[in-house]
Motif scaffolding. Structure first.
Motif, PDB file in Angstrom:
ATOM      1  N   GLY A   1       0.640  -1.179  -0.138  1.00  0.00           N
ATOM      2  CA  GLY A   1       0.281  -0.196  -0.545  1.00  0.00           C
ATOM      3  C   GLY A   1       0.923   1.298  -0.258  1.00  0.00           C
ATOM      4  N   SER A   2      -0.217   2.221   0.433  1.00  0.00           N
ATOM      5  CA  SER A   2       0.848   3.616   0.854  1.00  0.00           C
ATOM      6  C   SER A   2       1.492   3.594   2.070  1.00  0.00           C
ATOM      7  CB  SER A   2      -0.112   4.949  -0.292  1.00  0.00           C
ATOM      8  OG  SER A   2      -0.011   4.781  -0.813  1.00  0.00           O
ATOM      9  N   ILE A   3       3.122   4.317   2.288  1.00  0.00           N
ATOM     10  CA  ILE A   3       3.207   4.054   3.143  1.00  0.00           C
ATOM     11  C   ILE A   3       3.267   6.151   3.411  1.00  0.00           C
ATOM     12  CG2 ILE A   3       5.299   3.627   5.056  1.00  0.00           C
ATOM     13  CD1 ILE A   3       3.183   1.333   4.504  1.00  0.00           C
ATOM     14  N   TYR A   4       3.179   6.346   4.506  1.00  0.00           N
ATOM     15  CA  TYR A   4       3.604   7.523   4.847  1.00  0.00           C
ATOM     16  C   TYR A   4       4.142   8.040   6.510  1.00  0.00           C
ATOM     17  CZ  TYR A   4       2.674  13.365   6.184  1.00  0.00           C
ATOM     18  OH  TYR A   4       3.600  13.999   6.409  1.00  0.00           O
ATOM     19  N   PHE A   5       5.616   8.570   6.678  1.00  0.00           N
ATOM     20  CA  PHE A   5       6.461   8.379   7.383  1.00  0.00           C
ATOM     21  C   PHE A   5       5.954  10.421   7.723  1.00  0.00           C
ATOM     22  CE2 PHE A   5       9.081   4.991   8.507  1.00  0.00           C
ATOM     23  CZ  PHE A   5       9.222   3.955   7.430  1.00  0.00           C
ATOM     24  N   ASP A   6       5.071  10.130   9.236  1.00  0.00           N
ATOM     25  CA  ASP A   6       4.685  11.516   9.483  1.00  0.00           C
ATOM     26  C   ASP A   6       5.960  12.489  10.569  1.00  0.00           C
ATOM     27  OD1 ASP A   6       3.640  13.737  11.658  1.00  0.00           O
ATOM     28  OD2 ASP A   6       1.555  13.046  10.364  1.00  0.00           O
ATOM     29  N   PRO A   7       6.404  13.314  10.147  1.00  0.00           N
ATOM     30  CA  PRO A   7       7.192  13.584  10.653  1.00  0.00           C
ATOM     31  C   PRO A   7       7.438  14.190  12.048  1.00  0.00           C
ATOM     32  CG  PRO A   7       6.887  14.899   8.828  1.00  0.00           C
ATOM     33  CD  PRO A   7       6.149  14.383   8.615  1.00  0.00           C
TER      34      PRO A   7
ATOM     35  N   PRO B   1       7.824  -4.995  -3.863  1.00  0.00           N
ATOM     36  CA  PRO B   1       8.465  -3.487  -5.084  1.00  0.00           C
ATOM     37  C   PRO B   1       7.454  -2.025  -5.709  1.00  0.00           C
ATOM     38  CG  PRO B   1       9.156  -5.164  -5.965  1.00  0.00           C
ATOM     39  CD  PRO B   1       8.099  -5.209  -4.925  1.00  0.00           C
ATOM     40  N   SER B   2       5.808  -2.722  -5.446  1.00  0.00           N
ATOM     41  CA  SER B   2       4.691  -1.885  -4.702  1.00  0.00           C
ATOM     42  C   SER B   2       4.606  -0.629  -3.651  1.00  0.00           C
ATOM     43  CB  SER B   2       3.476  -3.001  -5.659  1.00  0.00           C
ATOM     44  OG  SER B   2       3.184  -3.485  -4.661  1.00  0.00           O
ATOM     45  N   THR B   3       5.131  -1.022  -3.770  1.00  0.00           N
ATOM     46  CA  THR B   3       5.507   0.117  -2.281  1.00  0.00           C
ATOM     47  C   THR B   3       5.038   1.467  -2.379  1.00  0.00           C
ATOM     48  OG1 THR B   3       5.462  -2.195  -0.571  1.00  0.00           O
ATOM     49  CG2 THR B   3       5.649  -0.181   0.425  1.00  0.00           C
ATOM     50  N   LYS B   4       3.875   1.778  -2.204  1.00  0.00           N
ATOM     51  CA  LYS B   4       4.994   3.584  -2.588  1.00  0.00           C
ATOM     52  C   LYS B   4       4.971   4.218  -1.444  1.00  0.00           C
ATOM     53  CE  LYS B   4       2.217   7.325  -4.202  1.00  0.00           C
ATOM     54  NZ  LYS B   4       1.501   8.833  -4.306  1.00  0.00           N
ATOM     55  N   ILE B   5       6.385   5.393  -1.211  1.00  0.00           N
ATOM     56  CA  ILE B   5       6.075   5.634  -0.289  1.00  0.00           C
ATOM     57  C   ILE B   5       6.017   6.981  -0.456  1.00  0.00           C
ATOM     58  CG2 ILE B   5       8.404   6.385   1.528  1.00  0.00           C
ATOM     59  CD1 ILE B   5      10.403   4.066  -0.440  1.00  0.00           C
ATOM     60  N   VAL B   6       5.152   7.760   0.551  1.00  0.00           N
ATOM     61  CA  VAL B   6       4.843   8.455   0.227  1.00  0.00           C
ATOM     62  C   VAL B   6       5.425  10.125   1.089  1.00  0.00           C
ATOM     63  CG1 VAL B   6       2.449  10.608   0.636  1.00  0.00           C
ATOM     64  CG2 VAL B   6       2.331   7.762   0.455  1.00  0.00           C
ATOM     65  N   SER B   7       5.741  11.459  -0.092  1.00  0.00           N
ATOM     66  CA  SER B   7       6.732  12.263  -0.166  1.00  0.00           C
ATOM     67  C   SER B   7       5.550  13.061  -0.195  1.00  0.00           C
ATOM     68  CB  SER B   7       7.415  12.541  -1.059  1.00  0.00           C
ATOM     69  OG  SER B   7       8.292  12.640  -1.779  1.00  0.00           O
ATOM     70  N   THR B   8       6.353  14.082   1.357  1.00  0.00           N
ATOM     71  CA  THR B   8       5.629  15.278   1.329  1.00  0.00           C
ATOM     72  C   THR B   8       6.789  16.122   1.727  1.00  0.00           C
ATOM     73  OG1 THR B   8       5.303  14.963   3.653  1.00  0.00           O
ATOM     74  CG2 THR B   8       3.858  14.886   2.561  1.00  0.00           C
ATOM     75  N   PRO B   9       6.461  17.484   1.506  1.00  0.00           N
ATOM     76  CA  PRO B   9       8.292  18.769   1.619  1.00  0.00           C
ATOM     77  C   PRO B   9       8.193  18.440   3.141  1.00  0.00           C
ATOM     78  CG  PRO B   9       6.559  19.939   0.410  1.00  0.00           C
ATOM     79  CD  PRO B   9       5.851  18.720   1.222  1.00  0.00           C
ATOM     80  N   ASN B  10       7.501  17.693   4.403  1.00  0.00           N
ATOM     81  CA  ASN B  10       8.341  17.767   5.673  1.00  0.00           C
ATOM     82  C   ASN B  10       8.755  16.585   5.611  1.00  0.00           C
ATOM     83  OD1 ASN B  10       6.626  20.004   5.845  1.00  0.00           O
ATOM     84  ND2 ASN B  10       4.965  18.841   6.375  1.00  0.00           N
TER      85      ASN B  10
END
Ligand code: ZN
Length: 331
Positions: free
Chosen positions: A100-106, A160-169
């Motif tokens: 899935g889509s993975i988001y690391f919250d800073p 390989p299909s894992t989506k790493i969610v990138s934001t400016p933060n």
């Protein structure tokens, strides 16, 4: 890249398989055990799938050690999935098979997953996990009089299909996260970032040898306790390699196990039963416990079987117990 310590199949997988073999099929805990088994197998396959990407890292002065467990300075053990060691830096790799889509919250240091099958879900943050490993590895290096090589943390998503969610933060955080196909480029970029040597050729050899030497395999977990299953539920006996039921008996064919249903005989079928005993019940066993579990005709038969095995013995005479292990071999 030279693999100095191979990845081994997790003992927990063998324990769950043994448990499914040795409780009744209709036991209420079977679905839960199967669920964990599927999850563990997928995780292990994810780790194994990285071998393909690692095979492209052809630096002969970079060594790879899998499943390393060391005693930390606080007297507790720390475990590293995969450690890369070169003369100029070390990399701790933590392999995750998140889909899935993975988001690391800073801000919160939490990790969120969104996928088609799950609503937003909070996952354990692997970066926090390897941060702790990094600190312990640094202390280990200091305690063993090694120079403090830079230690890089890297979370690898094996799917390989894992989506790493990138934001400016969160750019700083996701620099420490890659998917498997990007692993090669990431390690190459680390090699150019960390070009200063901290170790000599022989120092690198000695360090990797010491890491391997000081590795302590984890004790098996108490799987019966985890599933709240009583030891009395465990089905005893030696399983037939053909019909997969605990039907084997001794005495029909000299020196062998015999299945009265399949009419086949087996010389070493008790080895996997003793492994099951180790995986599920206890690491130490007495002759009478072996007699009861293997369902031999008498204690002498049980003694003859176990006495041939290269097992460490504890105690003498009637109090003697044997230290089992997994895997078990004849030599
Ligand atoms: Zn059979």
């Amino acid at each position: 890249m030279i693999v100095l310590k191979e990845r081994t199949r997790p003992v927990r997988i063998a324990q769950l398989e043994a448990l499914l073999r040795r409780i009744p099929n209709q036991h209420e805990k079977v679905p839960n055990i199967k669920k964990e088994l599927v999850r563990r197998r997928v995780g292990y396959q994810g780790e194994q799938s990285l071998n393909y990407y690692f095979s492209f890292l052809n630096d002969p002065q970079m060594f790879m050690l899998h499943d390393l467990r060391l005693l930390g300075s606080n007297r507790s053990y720390f475990q590293i999935d995969t450690l890369l060691v070169s003369k100029s830096f070390m990399t701790i790799l933590e392999v995750k098979n998140y889909s899935g889509s993975i988001y690391f919250d800073p801000d919160t240091y939490q990790v969120y997953r969104t996928s088609t099958t799950h609503d937003d879900e909070i996952l354990t943050n692997p970066l926090l996990q390897i941060q702790a490993q990094k600190l312990q590895l640094r202390e280990w290096l200091t305690a063993n009089n090694w120079p403090l090589l830079p230690i890089v943390k890297l979370v690898v998503f094996s799917d390989p299909s894992t989506k790493i969610v990138s934001t400016p933060n969160n750019l700083q955080l996701i620099k420490q996260v890659v998917t498997a196909p990007a692993l090669l480029s990431k390690v190459e970029s680390l090699q150019s970032t960390f070009s200063k040597d901290y170790l000599t050729d022989s120092g690198l050899d000695k360090l990797t040898q010491q890491l391997i030497h000081m590795h302590v395999p984890p004790p098996p977990s108490d799987v019966l306790h985890d599933f709240r299953i009583s030891a009395t539920t465990i089905i005893s006996g030696v399983y037939c390699p053909s019909c997969q039921r605990p039907t084997l008996t001794r005495g029909v064919v000299v020196g062998k196990w015999f299945c009265p249903d399949c009419l086949i005989s087996s010389k070493h079928a008790h080895l996997s039963a003793l492994e099951d005993y180790f995986l599920l019940l206890n690491h130490r066993v007495s002759t009478s416990e072996i007699h009861a579990f293997l369902q031999t005709s008498n204690r002498q038969q049980a003694y003859d079987l176990v006495n041939k095995l290269p097992l460490h013995r504890v105690g003498a005479f009637r109090a003697r117990r044997y230290e089992l292990m997994y895997p078990l071999s004849m030599s």
